[in-house]
Write an enzyme that holds these catalytic residues in place. Structure first.
Site, short mmCIF file in Angstrom:
data_model
loop_
_atom_site.label_atom_id
_atom_site.label_comp_id
_atom_site.label_asym_id
_atom_site.label_seq_id
_atom_site.Cartn_x
_atom_site.Cartn_y
_atom_site.Cartn_z
N GLY A 190 -0.96 -7.88 3.74
CA GLY A 190 0.20 -8.63 4.20
C GLY A 190 1.50 -8.01 3.78
O GLY A 190 2.03 -7.10 4.43
N CYS A 191 2.04 -8.49 2.66
CA CYS A 191 3.38 -8.09 2.26
C CYS A 191 3.45 -6.65 1.77
O CYS A 191 4.49 -6.00 1.92
CB CYS A 191 3.91 -9.05 1.21
SG CYS A 191 4.13 -10.73 1.87
N VAL A 192 2.37 -6.12 1.19
CA VAL A 192 2.39 -4.71 0.78
C VAL A 192 2.42 -3.82 2.01
O VAL A 192 3.24 -2.89 2.10
CB VAL A 192 1.18 -4.38 -0.11
CG1 VAL A 192 1.13 -2.88 -0.40
CG2 VAL A 192 1.23 -5.16 -1.41
#
Length: 211
Positions: A149-151
């Protein structure tokens, strides 16, 4: 990953970005929501935090800037847009929730920048890119949650903004090994160098930054 997959990508992807001369370390969304069993986002990623903290110690020893991100939404999520609508578990990040707190072992130092975001990428809607550019940063080192997701979103935006990008494999975590491994593979193929904790600490230890 299978030999067939590696062979399929060979010759098309998988080049090396290499390391820059002036890095910054980014710890993405290491917050209590991923560590508290009662949280809908619980992922059991303590090992990723432990690795990120070791990398952070090496970065601080080398004089490398450290940036942390977290997620905070206005009550009701009016600043979360379609992302907040799509993922009901993001309610854990409404302002005042204990799930948004830093987990054990991770207390920001006074000289570490904390950026609050509402969307997956650490770059989207924040001052991160301009902050890094103003400091002459040419390399970002990513650790964080979640890998898929955010990575990943931050990785794609990092290279899109012109930064050499390294993702520390052990310093990232996800709720299931399948998306974790698949996204490490794909980021390494297309956007970043996915490296070991040992390799990044060796790089940081050898840096000679200007005073």
């Amino acid at each position: 990953m299978s030999d067939a997959l590696t062979q399929n990508y060979a010759g098309a992807f998988g080049g090396k970005a290499g390391f820059g001369k002036s890095p910054a370390l980014i710890l993405i969304d290491f917050v209590e929501a991923y560590f508290a069993p009662e949280s809908p986002l619980y992922a059991g990623v303590e090992d990723a935090l432990d690795s990120a903290l070791r990398v952070r110690a090496a970065a601080r020893a080398a004089g490398v800037p450290v940036i942390l991100t977290n997620v905070i939404y206005h009550p009701g999520g009016i600043d979360g847009g379609r992302f907040f609508e799509k993922v009901p578990a993001l309610r854990a990040f409404e302002a005042g929730s204990a799930m948004g707190a830093w987990p054990r072992g991770l207390v920001p130092h006074a000289d570490e920048l904390v950026l609050t975001k509402q969307y997956p990428s650490a770059f989207f809607g924040t001052s991160l890119a301009s902050t890094l550019t103003a400091r002459g940063i040419d390399q970002v080192i990513l650790t964080g949650l979640s890998t898929s997701g955010c990575v990943r979103a931050s990785c794609v935006d990092a290279v899109s903004h012109g930064f050499r990008t390294a993702v520390v494999a052990e310093g990232c975590g996800d709720r299931h090994p399948a998306p974790h491994e698949a996204n490490l593979f794909d980021m390494n193929a297309k956007y970043a160098d996915v490296v070991s904790e040992e390799a990044i600490i060796t790089y940081l230890s050898a840096l000679e930054l200007p005073a």
